[in-house]
Design a protein around this motif. Sequence first.
Motif, PDB file in Angstrom:
ATOM      1  N   ILE A 139       8.856  -5.430   3.800  1.00  0.00           N
ATOM      2  CA  ILE A 139       7.943  -4.214   3.313  1.00  0.00           C
ATOM      3  C   ILE A 139       6.866  -4.205   4.342  1.00  0.00           C
ATOM      4  CG2 ILE A 139       6.459  -3.516   1.643  1.00  0.00           C
ATOM      5  CD1 ILE A 139       8.099  -4.940  -0.338  1.00  0.00           C
ATOM      6  N   ILE A 140       6.653  -3.088   5.145  1.00  0.00           N
ATOM      7  CA  ILE A 140       5.772  -3.184   6.040  1.00  0.00           C
ATOM      8  C   ILE A 140       4.853  -1.955   6.015  1.00  0.00           C
ATOM      9  CG2 ILE A 140       7.398  -2.040   7.587  1.00  0.00           C
ATOM     10  CD1 ILE A 140       5.886  -3.785   9.882  1.00  0.00           C
ATOM     11  N   GLY A 141       3.687  -1.820   6.355  1.00  0.00           N
ATOM     12  CA  GLY A 141       2.903  -0.553   6.085  1.00  0.00           C
ATOM     13  C   GLY A 141       1.594  -0.602   6.767  1.00  0.00           C
ATOM     14  N   MET A 142       0.906   0.405   6.877  1.00  0.00           N
ATOM     15  CA  MET A 142      -0.487   0.566   7.259  1.00  0.00           C
ATOM     16  C   MET A 142      -1.290   1.342   6.126  1.00  0.00           C
ATOM     17  SD  MET A 142      -0.262   4.131   9.815  1.00  0.00           S
ATOM     18  CE  MET A 142      -2.142   4.506   9.665  1.00  0.00           C
ATOM     19  N   ARG A 143      -2.745   0.973   6.185  1.00  0.00           N
ATOM     20  CA  ARG A 143      -3.562   1.417   5.332  1.00  0.00           C
ATOM     21  C   ARG A 143      -4.730   2.037   6.168  1.00  0.00           C
ATOM     22  NH1 ARG A 143      -8.421   1.028   2.607  1.00  0.00           N
ATOM     23  NH2 ARG A 143      -8.494   1.853   0.622  1.00  0.00           N
ATOM     24  N   ILE A 144      -5.174   3.363   5.863  1.00  0.00           N
ATOM     25  CA  ILE A 144      -6.000   3.863   6.869  1.00  0.00           C
ATOM     26  C   ILE A 144      -7.451   3.715   6.015  1.00  0.00           C
ATOM     27  CG2 ILE A 144      -7.235   6.329   7.457  1.00  0.00           C
ATOM     28  CD1 ILE A 144      -4.246   7.241   7.024  1.00  0.00           C
ATOM     29  N   VAL A 174      10.738   5.408   3.037  1.00  0.00           N
ATOM     30  CA  VAL A 174       9.098   5.430   3.350  1.00  0.00           C
ATOM     31  C   VAL A 174       8.525   6.295   2.178  1.00  0.00           C
ATOM     32  CG1 VAL A 174       7.569   6.922   5.136  1.00  0.00           C
ATOM     33  CG2 VAL A 174       9.986   6.149   5.808  1.00  0.00           C
ATOM     34  N   MET A 175       7.434   5.681   2.011  1.00  0.00           N
ATOM     35  CA  MET A 175       6.623   6.114   0.818  1.00  0.00           C
ATOM     36  C   MET A 175       4.807   6.416   1.324  1.00  0.00           C
ATOM     37  SD  MET A 175       7.875   3.646  -2.200  1.00  0.00           S
ATOM     38  CE  MET A 175       9.262   2.755  -1.014  1.00  0.00           C
ATOM     39  N   PHE A 176       4.488   7.470   0.909  1.00  0.00           N
ATOM     40  CA  PHE A 176       3.300   7.778   1.287  1.00  0.00           C
ATOM     41  C   PHE A 176       2.403   7.817  -0.083  1.00  0.00           C
ATOM     42  CE2 PHE A 176       5.722   9.740   4.593  1.00  0.00           C
ATOM     43  CZ  PHE A 176       5.158   9.415   5.727  1.00  0.00           C
ATOM     44  N   ASN A 177       1.284   7.379   0.055  1.00  0.00           N
ATOM     45  CA  ASN A 177       0.128   7.778  -0.949  1.00  0.00           C
ATOM     46  C   ASN A 177      -1.153   7.861  -0.223  1.00  0.00           C
ATOM     47  OD1 ASN A 177      -1.184   5.114  -0.556  1.00  0.00           O
ATOM     48  ND2 ASN A 177      -0.225   4.358  -2.250  1.00  0.00           N
ATOM     49  N   TRP A 178      -2.159   8.008  -1.045  1.00  0.00           N
ATOM     50  CA  TRP A 178      -3.620   8.486  -0.397  1.00  0.00           C
ATOM     51  C   TRP A 178      -3.829   7.938   0.747  1.00  0.00           C
ATOM     52  CZ3 TRP A 178      -6.898  11.593   0.530  1.00  0.00           C
ATOM     53  CH2 TRP A 178      -8.253  11.163   0.486  1.00  0.00           C
ATOM     54  N   ARG A 179      -3.958   6.546   0.972  1.00  0.00           N
ATOM     55  CA  ARG A 179      -4.451   6.017   2.309  1.00  0.00           C
ATOM     56  C   ARG A 179      -3.490   5.158   2.765  1.00  0.00           C
ATOM     57  NH1 ARG A 179     -10.102   5.286   3.335  1.00  0.00           N
ATOM     58  NH2 ARG A 179     -11.677   6.566   1.832  1.00  0.00           N
ATOM     59  N   ARG A 180      -2.159   5.032   2.173  1.00  0.00           N
ATOM     60  CA  ARG A 180      -1.306   3.910   2.990  1.00  0.00           C
ATOM     61  C   ARG A 180       0.115   4.613   3.074  1.00  0.00           C
ATOM     62  NH1 ARG A 180      -1.984   0.279  -1.153  1.00  0.00           N
ATOM     63  NH2 ARG A 180      -0.239   1.295  -2.483  1.00  0.00           N
ATOM     64  N   THR A 237       3.879   3.047   3.370  1.00  0.00           N
ATOM     65  CA  THR A 237       4.730   1.851   3.226  1.00  0.00           C
ATOM     66  C   THR A 237       6.358   2.040   3.549  1.00  0.00           C
ATOM     67  OG1 THR A 237       3.370   1.201   1.429  1.00  0.00           O
ATOM     68  CG2 THR A 237       5.241   0.012   1.400  1.00  0.00           C
ATOM     69  N   LEU A 238       6.803   1.414   4.165  1.00  0.00           N
ATOM     70  CA  LEU A 238       8.063   1.204   4.382  1.00  0.00           C
ATOM     71  C   LEU A 238       8.972   0.075   3.942  1.00  0.00           C
ATOM     72  CD1 LEU A 238       6.460   2.378   7.169  1.00  0.00           C
ATOM     73  CD2 LEU A 238       8.825   2.556   8.144  1.00  0.00           C
ATOM     74  N   ILE A 239       9.974   0.249   3.257  1.00  0.00           N
ATOM     75  CA  ILE A 239      10.818  -0.746   2.337  1.00  0.00           C
ATOM     76  C   ILE A 239      11.916  -0.879   3.537  1.00  0.00           C
ATOM     77  CG2 ILE A 239      11.873  -1.690   0.388  1.00  0.00           C
ATOM     78  CD1 ILE A 239      10.031  -0.097  -1.317  1.00  0.00           C
ATOM     79  N   PHE A 295      -0.010  -4.362   7.181  1.00  0.00           N
ATOM     80  CA  PHE A 295       0.728  -5.356   6.356  1.00  0.00           C
ATOM     81  C   PHE A 295       2.054  -5.398   6.343  1.00  0.00           C
ATOM     82  CE2 PHE A 295       0.580  -1.626   3.951  1.00  0.00           C
ATOM     83  CZ  PHE A 295       1.688  -1.341   2.993  1.00  0.00           C
ATOM     84  N   HIS A 296       2.650  -6.699   5.901  1.00  0.00           N
ATOM     85  CA  HIS A 296       4.271  -6.891   5.726  1.00  0.00           C
ATOM     86  C   HIS A 296       4.380  -7.982   4.728  1.00  0.00           C
ATOM     87  CE1 HIS A 296       4.380  -9.764   9.166  1.00  0.00           C
ATOM     88  NE2 HIS A 296       4.990 -10.445   8.378  1.00  0.00           N
ATOM     89  N   GLU A 297       5.560  -7.879   4.220  1.00  0.00           N
ATOM     90  CA  GLU A 297       5.973  -9.003   3.300  1.00  0.00           C
ATOM     91  C   GLU A 297       7.605  -9.166   3.595  1.00  0.00           C
ATOM     92  OE1 GLU A 297       5.208  -7.958  -0.673  1.00  0.00           O
ATOM     93  OE2 GLU A 297       2.943  -7.976  -0.406  1.00  0.00           O
ATOM     94  N   THR A 298       7.981 -10.174   3.606  1.00  0.00           N
ATOM     95  CA  THR A 298       9.611 -10.525   3.765  1.00  0.00           C
ATOM     96  C   THR A 298      10.043 -11.308   2.811  1.00  0.00           C
ATOM     97  OG1 THR A 298       8.989 -10.645   6.078  1.00  0.00           O
ATOM     98  CG2 THR A 298      11.032 -11.392   5.469  1.00  0.00           C
ATOM     99  N   TYR A 299      11.119 -10.807   2.194  1.00  0.00           N
ATOM    100  CA  TYR A 299      11.715 -11.581   1.164  1.00  0.00           C
ATOM    101  C   TYR A 299      13.293 -11.633   1.449  1.00  0.00           C
ATOM    102  CZ  TYR A 299       8.086  -9.641  -1.475  1.00  0.00           C
ATOM    103  OH  TYR A 299       6.602  -9.457  -1.784  1.00  0.00           O
TER     104      TYR A 299
END
Length: 157
Positions: free
Chosen positions: A22-27, A63-69, A71-73, A111-115
């Motif tokens: 899981i990786i992404g960015m937050r504005i 790919v998921m978009f929300n208000w400021r973030r 996220t890619l799974i 950010f990122h998380e790895t499983y």
Amino acid sequence: MKQNVYNGRYTAEVDGEFVVFIIGMRINKLLSFSKWITVFRAMGPMIKELYDFKEFGFLHTEVMFNWRRITLIQYWRSFEQLERYAHGKTHAIAWKKFNQKIGMHGTVGIFHETYKITTKSAEAFYGNMPKFGLANAFKHITVTPSINSARKRLETH
């Protein structure tokens, strides 16, 4: 892009071990467009490269978009392949640009998380959905009586 909806109950037939990344960015500062757009634009070429070169071990991304973030799974065949890509040329260039333009400034968060998922430790269910997640990374199959619960799917696959 239109996605076919598969009416009914489906699951993913998972083949062996894999990695969820899981990786992404937050504005953090919306008005600093010139800073965060650089980070946003770096994602596209990397995703295209991953789909073009399956030998990297990449399987699929959502790919998921929300208000400021954003996220890619992502689904990968192995951690070693993910790690190799992270140390490769395309990602290294994007990482260098991020550090030069953003660094610890705080305009954009990343950010990122790895499983690591082992055999028989993943299951999925999709009701009246387009293919999603594991069903795109692996095989999309109909739920049958023998796999009609999460427990049965975990015990079977």
